[in-house]
Design a protein around this motif. Sequence first.
Motif, mmCIF file in Angstrom:
data_model
loop_
_atom_site.group_PDB
_atom_site.id
_atom_site.type_symbol
_atom_site.label_atom_id
_atom_site.label_comp_id
_atom_site.label_asym_id
_atom_site.label_seq_id
_atom_site.Cartn_x
_atom_site.Cartn_y
_atom_site.Cartn_z
ATOM 1 N N UNK A 1 -28.672 33.875 10.315
ATOM 2 C CA UNK A 1 -29.040 32.841 11.282
ATOM 3 C C UNK A 1 -30.458 33.149 11.728
ATOM 4 N N UNK A 2 -31.321 32.162 11.610
ATOM 5 C CA UNK A 2 -32.712 32.316 12.053
ATOM 6 C C UNK A 2 -32.858 31.574 13.361
ATOM 7 N N UNK A 3 -33.325 32.286 14.389
ATOM 8 C CA UNK A 3 -33.617 31.665 15.673
ATOM 9 C C UNK A 3 -35.115 31.789 15.907
ATOM 10 N N UNK A 4 -35.761 30.640 16.062
ATOM 11 C CA UNK A 4 -37.190 30.596 16.349
ATOM 12 C C UNK A 4 -37.334 30.446 17.863
ATOM 13 N N UNK A 5 -38.165 31.286 18.461
ATOM 14 C CA UNK A 5 -38.343 31.323 19.905
ATOM 15 C C UNK A 5 -39.833 31.235 20.201
ATOM 16 N N UNK A 6 -40.212 30.319 21.094
ATOM 17 C CA UNK A 6 -41.626 30.169 21.403
ATOM 18 C C UNK A 6 -41.828 29.648 22.821
ATOM 19 N N UNK A 7 -43.055 29.840 23.305
ATOM 20 C CA UNK A 7 -43.472 29.270 24.591
ATOM 21 C C UNK A 7 -43.855 27.815 24.355
ATOM 22 N N UNK B 1 -25.210 33.344 15.525
ATOM 23 C CA UNK B 1 -25.987 32.667 16.564
ATOM 24 C C UNK B 1 -25.989 33.571 17.801
ATOM 25 N N UNK B 2 -27.144 33.845 18.366
ATOM 26 C CA UNK B 2 -27.226 34.764 19.512
ATOM 27 C C UNK B 2 -26.824 34.081 20.821
ATOM 28 N N UNK B 3 -25.549 33.773 20.949
ATOM 29 C CA UNK B 3 -25.068 32.948 22.065
ATOM 30 C C UNK B 3 -25.339 33.534 23.445
ATOM 31 N N UNK B 4 -25.353 34.848 23.585
ATOM 32 C CA UNK B 4 -25.610 35.446 24.893
ATOM 33 C C UNK B 4 -27.109 35.502 25.206
ATOM 34 N N UNK B 5 -27.936 35.422 24.173
ATOM 35 C CA UNK B 5 -29.387 35.419 24.355
ATOM 36 C C UNK B 5 -29.881 34.062 24.851
ATOM 37 N N UNK B 6 -29.288 32.991 24.391
ATOM 38 C CA UNK B 6 -29.815 31.649 24.655
ATOM 39 C C UNK B 6 -29.947 31.317 26.143
ATOM 40 N N UNK B 7 -28.953 31.605 26.991
ATOM 41 C CA UNK B 7 -29.157 31.320 28.428
ATOM 42 C C UNK B 7 -30.284 32.152 29.041
ATOM 43 N N UNK B 8 -30.473 33.359 28.540
ATOM 44 C CA UNK B 8 -31.558 34.206 29.044
ATOM 45 C C UNK B 8 -32.918 33.636 28.653
ATOM 46 N N UNK B 9 -33.000 33.046 27.466
ATOM 47 C CA UNK B 9 -34.236 32.386 27.046
ATOM 48 C C UNK B 9 -34.507 31.165 27.925
ATOM 49 N N UNK B 10 -33.443 30.397 28.216
ATOM 50 C CA UNK B 10 -33.593 29.247 29.121
ATOM 51 C C UNK B 10 -34.136 29.696 30.470
ATOM 52 N N UNK B 11 -33.571 30.775 31.015
ATOM 53 C CA UNK B 11 -34.004 31.286 32.321
ATOM 54 C C UNK B 11 -35.471 31.691 32.321
ATOM 55 N N UNK C 1 -35.789 41.490 12.735
ATOM 56 C CA UNK C 1 -34.526 41.475 11.997
ATOM 57 C C UNK C 1 -33.520 42.345 12.747
ATOM 58 N N UNK C 2 -32.499 41.706 13.309
ATOM 59 C CA UNK C 2 -31.495 42.430 14.089
ATOM 60 C C UNK C 2 -30.107 42.346 13.448
ATOM 61 N N UNK C 3 -30.072 41.985 12.180
ATOM 62 C CA UNK C 3 -28.785 41.780 11.503
ATOM 63 C C UNK C 3 -27.916 43.021 11.466
ATOM 64 N N UNK C 4 -28.509 44.182 11.420
ATOM 65 C CA UNK C 4 -27.729 45.411 11.297
ATOM 66 C C UNK C 4 -27.462 46.097 12.633
ATOM 67 N N UNK C 5 -27.853 45.469 13.725
ATOM 68 C CA UNK C 5 -27.659 46.073 15.044
ATOM 69 C C UNK C 5 -26.396 45.536 15.708
ATOM 70 N N UNK C 6 -25.650 46.401 16.320
ATOM 71 C CA UNK C 6 -24.471 45.970 17.068
ATOM 72 C C UNK C 6 -24.850 45.530 18.467
ATOM 73 N N UNK C 7 -23.999 44.702 19.072
ATOM 74 C CA UNK C 7 -24.259 44.251 20.435
ATOM 75 C C UNK C 7 -24.299 45.447 21.388
ATOM 76 N N UNK C 8 -25.116 45.388 22.399
ATOM 77 C CA UNK C 8 -26.024 44.322 22.834
ATOM 78 C C UNK C 8 -27.451 44.507 22.325
#
Length: 87
Positions: free
Chosen positions: A80-86, A56-66, A23-30
Amino acid sequence: MDSIEAVFEETAAPPDRPREVLDVRDLGPPNPLAKTLELLPELSDETVLVQRNDRVPQFLLPKLDDRGYVYESVEREADVITLIWNP
């Protein structure tokens, strides 16, 4: 839609894998991005990371792609719930 289960039903994330909630809702960027990228390598390849954020964690998504992760975000009224998996 309140439950995480409902989010899994809306996505292609594997519902039968172990889960870790961050849960990162209360954390400021980055911090949300940093916390997520720190935690992912510590998880087993079978674990789905459930990130709860206030946007939406827009800056995280390209890093996940990489890094070869698969992800899907579901925007809800309260978060916003983002599910991340291998794959």
